[in-house]
Design an enzyme around this catalytic site. Structure first.
Site, PDB file in Angstrom:
ATOM      1  N   HIS A 211       0.931  -1.159   0.086  1.00  0.00           N
ATOM      2  CA  HIS A 211      -0.012  -0.066   0.166  1.00  0.00           C
ATOM      3  C   HIS A 211       0.912   1.249   0.123  1.00  0.00           C
ATOM      4  CE1 HIS A 211      -0.135   1.655   4.304  1.00  0.00           C
ATOM      5  NE2 HIS A 211       0.219   0.287   4.424  1.00  0.00           N
ATOM      6  N   CYS A 333       0.894   6.439  11.958  1.00  0.00           N
ATOM      7  CA  CYS A 333       0.756   5.265  12.813  1.00  0.00           C
ATOM      8  C   CYS A 333       0.436   6.001  14.225  1.00  0.00           C
ATOM      9  CB  CYS A 333       1.589   4.175  12.786  1.00  0.00           C
ATOM     10  SG  CYS A 333       1.874   3.559  11.278  1.00  0.00           S
TER      11      CYS A 333
HETATM   12  C1  LIG Z   1       8.851   2.402   7.464  1.00  0.00           C
HETATM   13  C2  LIG Z   1       7.699   1.571   7.530  1.00  0.00           C
HETATM   14  N1  LIG Z   1       7.578   0.466   7.973  1.00  0.00           N
HETATM   15  C3  LIG Z   1       6.526  -0.358   8.113  1.00  0.00           C
HETATM   16  C4  LIG Z   1       5.428   0.052   7.906  1.00  0.00           C
HETATM   17  C5  LIG Z   1       4.216  -0.775   8.116  1.00  0.00           C
HETATM   18  O1  LIG Z   1       3.497  -0.996   6.804  1.00  0.00           O
HETATM   19  P1  LIG Z   1       2.163  -1.821   6.865  1.00  0.00           P
HETATM   20  O2  LIG Z   1       1.034  -0.801   7.068  1.00  0.00           O
HETATM   21  O3  LIG Z   1       2.193  -2.677   5.673  1.00  0.00           O
HETATM   22  O4  LIG Z   1       2.219  -2.688   8.186  1.00  0.00           O
HETATM   23  C6  LIG Z   1       5.214   1.493   7.703  1.00  0.00           C
HETATM   24  C7  LIG Z   1       4.046   2.115   7.416  1.00  0.00           C
HETATM   25  O5  LIG Z   1       3.821   3.202   7.713  1.00  0.00           O
HETATM   26  C8  LIG Z   1       6.284   2.207   7.399  1.00  0.00           C
HETATM   27  O6  LIG Z   1       6.288   3.363   6.931  1.00  0.00           O
END
Ligand SMILES: Cc1ncc(COP(=O)(O)O)c(C=O)c1O
Length: 391
Positions: A211, A333
């Site tokens: 995504h 997040c």
């Molecule tokens: C650097 C990084 N790692 C991991 C993730 C997590 O990805 P996912 O939403 O596919 O769990 C993100 C999402 O913001 C990210 O920016």
């Protein structure tokens, strides 16, 4: 005036029409379970294998080194807990692992959990411009270090880490060791813009997410170099070489494959995005007491992160949203928590100034008109908020 302007591509990207088109048959007529032996199953099995081929070509690895997961968060957990669990069984003595202070929570929290469970962890600090220097990783390595995870590009401030250089250092050190150090990188934010050739980077594990590259949510992938000790963290029917049980999200995996294909096709767009980014940086820094967070040079072509003193980042996001512009404070997040960003704290900002931070991230569908509109609106919004700010 454009109606809705999306400048939050680091949080998620809109799904590309071509990706959606590729996925649709697998949400309708091609619904078979890829584990089924009959015709319905064979169609979806072939579709998954095609994505595996595309991912392997993109990363320059073999197909058997790709495991599809339910997100990048899950892929990171599989990499970290999976390798540590396998090494605990193998080594049977306490060992040391390393990560950095600026990782996404999907890496940081697994390391913190392992620390709680008694594993010795070092969290390496970045320099003031958000780069984790290779020499700092070198300093942190001990005789019993067995695992290192360093993100490729930071999701908040967009700084690009010297993964190839760290990879070289680790493989040099490994030459003189009986117990190898395994090297993981979270490349989620890097895939659109940076070279993800795992042979060049010399990584043993690499995480990506659909995504963030114009694919669907809820699909991630982990590259695991052949020979890397790893145990599953999810148990069940033994899908994905026994490392990620659970009936595959066929449409999502097909979407990931198409999205990867399109990343290669759109590589030529990077310069255009970079020019728009530079225009934003130049203009935003004209606002009194605005400061760029993170390196000016070593940053993703689509990332701007600025601290604007005297305003709350959250108020700014809401006020801009009312003008039809979607941006973010810190990372998506953590932006619902009102905690200061751990990344901005790690590069030396005070908790107070972290609250005035704004992340603007561009992408494939960003136009110059949108940026011009944003640059017209922002100074007015800042002025208005400063007038009513208690700071
Ligand atoms: C650097 C990084 N790692 C991991 C993730 C997590 O990805 P996912 O939403 O596919 O769990 C993100 C999402 O913001 C990210 O920016």
């Amino acid at each position: 005036m454009p109606k809705q302007i999306y400048l939050d591509y680091a949080a998620t990207t809109p799904i590309d029409e071509e990706v959606l088109e590729a996925m649709m048959p697998y949400l309708k007529k091609d619904f078979g379970n890829p584990s089924s032996l009959h015709h319905f199953g064979q169609i979806t099995r072939v579709a998954i294998d095609q994505t595996r081929k595309k991912a392997a070509r993109f990363l320059n690895c073999s197909e058997s080194e790709i495991v599809f997961c339910g997100s990048a968060t899950e892929a990171n957990s599989l990499a970290i807990f999976g390798v540590v669990k396998a090494l605990q069984k193998k080594i049977k003595k306490p060992f040391h692992i390393i990560t950095t202070k600026i990782e996404h929570h999907a890496v940081l929290h697994p390391f913190e959990e392992l620390e709680k469970q008694g594993v010795e962890v070092s969290f390496v600090a970045p320099n003031k411009i958000g780069i984790v220097e290779t020499k700092e990783i070198k300093k942190a390595i001990k005789d019993n270090t067995v695992f290192i995870s360093v993100m490729y590009a930071n999701n908040e401030i967009g700084t690009v880490q010297p993964i190839e250089e760290i990879g070289k250092l680790i493989s040099q050190i490994n030459k003189n060791r009986k117990q190898k150090i395994y090297f993981h990188t979270d490349a989620v934010q890097a895939v659109n813009y940076l070279d993800c050739d795992v042979q060049k980077l010399k990584v043993d594990l690499l995480t990506l997410s659909a995504h963030k590259i114009y694919g669907p949510k809820g699909v991630g992938a982990l590259f695991i170099k052949k020979g890397t000790p790893i145990e599953p963290i999810i148990y069940g029917g033994g899908h994905e070489f026994g490392l990620r049980s659970g009936t595959e999200n066929v449409a999502g995996i097909v979407g990931l494959g198409k999205a990867i294909e399109l990343v290669e096709k759109h590589k030529g767009d990077t310069e255009r995005i970079k020019n728009l980014r530079d225009k934003i940086i130049e203009e935003v820094l004209k606002i009194p007491n605005a400061k760029l967070n993170g390196s000016r040079e070593n940053r993703l072509p689509n990332n701007v992160n600025v601290s604007i003193s005297g305003v709350e980042g959250e108020s700014l996001v809401i006020a801009l949203d009312q003008e039809g512009i979607a941006v973010s404070t810190g990372s998506a997040c953590s932006s619902h928590e009102l905690k200061p960003s751990h990344v901005l704290l790690a590069i030396g900002l005070s908790p107070k100034s972290t609250h005035g931070s704004l992340r603007i991230t561009l992408g494939r569908f960003t136009t110059e008109d949108e940026i011009d509109y944003f640059l017209k609106v922002l100074p007015k919004v800042v002025k208005r908020l400063r007038e009513i700010s208690p700071f």
